[in-house]
Motif scaffolding. Structure first.
Motif, short mmCIF file in Angstrom:
data_model
loop_
_atom_site.label_atom_id
_atom_site.label_comp_id
_atom_site.label_asym_id
_atom_site.label_seq_id
_atom_site.Cartn_x
_atom_site.Cartn_y
_atom_site.Cartn_z
N VAL A 199 0.85 -1.20 0.00
CA VAL A 199 0.00 0.00 0.00
C VAL A 199 0.89 1.25 0.00
CG1 VAL A 199 -1.59 1.37 1.45
CG2 VAL A 199 -2.02 -1.08 1.08
N VAL A 200 1.90 1.24 0.85
CA VAL A 200 2.82 2.38 0.93
C VAL A 200 3.53 2.56 -0.42
CG1 VAL A 200 4.88 3.25 2.12
CG2 VAL A 200 3.10 2.06 3.43
N GLU A 201 3.95 1.44 -1.00
CA GLU A 201 4.67 1.50 -2.28
C GLU A 201 3.78 2.02 -3.41
OE1 GLU A 201 6.90 -2.10 -3.09
OE2 GLU A 201 7.11 -1.55 -5.21
N VAL A 202 2.53 1.56 -3.45
CA VAL A 202 1.62 2.01 -4.52
C VAL A 202 1.37 3.52 -4.38
CG1 VAL A 202 -0.77 1.85 -5.39
CG2 VAL A 202 0.50 -0.24 -4.87
N ILE A 203 1.10 3.97 -3.15
CA ILE A 203 0.81 5.40 -2.94
C ILE A 203 2.03 6.24 -3.33
CG2 ILE A 203 0.38 7.17 -1.15
CD1 ILE A 203 -1.58 5.25 0.16
N GLU A 204 3.23 5.74 -3.03
CA GLU A 204 4.46 6.48 -3.34
C GLU A 204 4.74 6.46 -4.85
OE1 GLU A 204 6.18 8.36 -1.36
OE2 GLU A 204 7.60 8.78 -3.00
N THR A 205 4.63 5.27 -5.45
CA THR A 205 5.01 5.13 -6.87
C THR A 205 4.05 5.91 -7.79
OG1 THR A 205 5.76 2.92 -6.34
CG2 THR A 205 5.53 3.41 -8.68
N ASN A 206 2.77 5.83 -7.52
CA ASN A 206 1.79 6.46 -8.43
C ASN A 206 1.21 7.75 -7.85
OD1 ASN A 206 2.17 4.42 -10.23
ND2 ASN A 206 0.33 3.28 -9.73
N LYS A 207 2.02 8.37 -6.98
CA LYS A 207 1.60 9.55 -6.23
C LYS A 207 0.80 10.56 -7.05
CE LYS A 207 5.22 11.38 -4.52
NZ LYS A 207 6.39 11.43 -3.65
N SER A 208 1.38 11.03 -8.17
CA SER A 208 0.74 12.17 -8.83
C SER A 208 -0.60 11.76 -9.45
CB SER A 208 1.68 12.84 -9.83
OG SER A 208 1.79 12.05 -10.96
N ALA A 209 -0.66 10.57 -10.09
CA ALA A 209 -1.94 10.14 -10.69
C ALA A 209 -2.98 9.89 -9.60
CB ALA A 209 -1.72 8.87 -11.51
N ILE A 210 -2.55 9.25 -8.51
CA ILE A 210 -3.49 8.92 -7.44
C ILE A 210 -4.05 10.20 -6.81
CG2 ILE A 210 -3.63 7.95 -5.08
CD1 ILE A 210 -1.72 5.71 -6.07
N ASN A 211 -3.18 11.15 -6.54
CA ASN A 211 -3.62 12.40 -5.91
C ASN A 211 -4.61 13.15 -6.80
OD1 ASN A 211 -2.07 11.75 -3.74
ND2 ASN A 211 -0.40 13.14 -4.23
N LYS A 212 -4.32 13.12 -8.11
CA LYS A 212 -5.22 13.78 -9.06
C LYS A 212 -6.60 13.13 -8.99
CE LYS A 212 -2.58 15.30 -12.59
NZ LYS A 212 -1.82 14.82 -13.74
N ARG A 213 -6.61 11.78 -9.01
CA ARG A 213 -7.89 11.05 -9.02
C ARG A 213 -8.62 11.17 -7.70
NH1 ARG A 213 -4.72 6.29 -11.86
NH2 ARG A 213 -4.71 7.13 -13.96
N ALA A 214 -7.84 11.28 -6.62
CA ALA A 214 -8.48 11.39 -5.31
C ALA A 214 -8.98 12.82 -5.07
CB ALA A 214 -7.48 11.01 -4.21
#
Ligand code: HSE
Length: 402
Positions: A16-31
């Motif tokens: 979970v930590v790795e996914v949030i870190e690796t895809n940070k910018s796309a995830i933050n945009k979608r969230a």
């Protein structure tokens, strides 16, 4: 900013930590907001880990921090995961979990608690690892009456059976490999005896019915009795052997079961190999649809947990709809279910078997000491009575109807 806490820094938690870190910018945009890991709860310390300063040992630190709004529960097991999840939801903190045991045993209660406290209890990662299947059942198939779900829901057993089928590998050796790769549960019994798949089909069946299907009522059989000889017969019949978890809503009642099945080449689940999982859903308007992907492993499972975190971020203060009422579905006893069986008996039982089963189809792979055959459609009860009558069998495997 959404402050997130992760409970359990094992395979999925660290994913979970790795996914949030690796895809940070796309995830933050979608969230629509920045996700920030504030705490990691674990009994252990992780010296040298880039997140070691986030590690805490006391759940109350997380519970009492008003900034934390989303908790990822990746601990597994019932206790203390249940107590932590319940307390978090009562405090209005959303919980995203990969914990199928907890969802199968306390799902409706925790969903209700989330609803009452304007937050969410989401569990996309609890079934099928990274395959989106909970959201399709909750959102996409809402115009359907789903009448059956058939799934390959355990990566470890599918990995083992695939290796046995394709490479003639031994059970123990392949199980060890699956554990090393992080697919198998710490206690492999949950995988190989079918308990894990049982929890998962209970969850899917509950969403299918909108009511609670108790996992304790689902007949469950694992893969420990499957041998190389069974695969030899399966090949001869143009079939393979898969551990299937299934439920069917019929006019005779609701049936559910986890067991190894012989499955023919033409069936879409035949090609689901290795750690991959698939869920084959039949709806009365749509017909068949299938959902396929990696059913176990660190990053696929973690990706599903994080997709729930994004959903929580998008619905802060609101509860995402989930129809799973705390009313139990009556699950029919397996004796009333019916189907065809593949059977191996000792060669000297040939005449008795032919007399007991009447019309049967012999399958010969040149094992002189055995007589193997396929029955006609028969109820489980009748089948067991006939097997008793002929003094037992070497093995029997159900055959999935086309
Ligand atoms: N042990 C499980 C499996 C992990 O093999 O499918 C994912 O739930």
């Amino acid at each position: 900013m959404i402050q997130v806490a992760v409970l359990g820094y094992g395979t999925v938690g660290s994913g979970v930590v790795e996914v949030i870190e690796t895809n940070k910018s796309a995830i933050n945009k979608r969230a629509g907001a920045e996700l920030h890991i504030k705490y990691i709860l674990d009994l252990r310390d992780f010296p040298g880990d880039p997140y070691e300063d986030k590690v805490v040992h006391d759940f109350d630190i997380i519970l009492n921090d008003p900034e934390v709004s989303v908790i990822c529960e990746t601990m597994g097991g019932i206790h203390p995961a249940y107590d932590f999840s319940k307390k978090a939801l009562l405090a209005g903190k959303s919980v995203c979990t990969s914990n199928k045991e907890l969802v199968a045993s306390h799902g409706p209660e925790l969903i209700q608690t989330a609803r009452e406290n304007h937050c969410n209890y989401l569990f996309e990662a609890s079934v099928g690892g990274g395959i989106p299947i909970i959201r399709p059942l909750n959102y996409s198939l809402t115009a359907e009456k789903i009448d059956s779900i058939t799934g390959i829901l355990n990566g470890t057993t599918n990995y083992i059976l695939t290796k046995m089928d394709k490479e003639g590998a031994g059970f123990e050796e392949v199980l060890r490999e699956a554990q090393e790769k992080g697919y198998a549960e710490r206690n492999p019994e949950a995988d190989v005896e079918g308990y894990d798949a049982c929890r998962k089909i209970a969850i899917l069946s509950s969403l299918m019915c909108g009511k609670n299907v108790k996992y304790e009522e689902i007949y469950t059989e694992g893969i420990t009795k499957i041998t190389a000889a069974d695969f030899k017969y399966a090949k001869q019949m143009n079939k393979s052997i898969k551990l299937l978890a299934m439920s069917r809503d019929t006019d005779r009642g609701f049936f559910a079961m986890v067991a190894p099945f012989m499955i023919s080449r033409e069936h879409p689940l035949y090609s689901v190999n290795g750690v991959f999982n698939a869920v084959y859903v039949h709806g009365n308007m749509l017909g068949d649809s299938m959902y396929y992907g990696r059913g176990a492993g660190k990053l696929p499972t973690a990706s599903a947990v994080v997709s729930d975190v994004v959903d929580c971020a998008r619905h802060l203060g609101k509860t995402v709809m989930c129809f799973w009422e705390n009313e139990d579905v009556q699950v029919k006893g397996i004796e009333e279910d019916n189907g065809k069986f593949f059977v191996r008996v000792k060669a000297d039982r040939r005449e008795q078997a032919m007399a007991a089963f009447g019309s049967l189809a012999e399958i010969n792979v040149g094992i002189a000491e055995e007589f193997a055959f396929m029955t006609q459609v028969i109820t489980e009860k009748e089948f067991n009575a006939k097997i008793d009558e002929i003094g037992g069998c070497i093995n029997r495997i159900r055959i999935l109807s086309a």
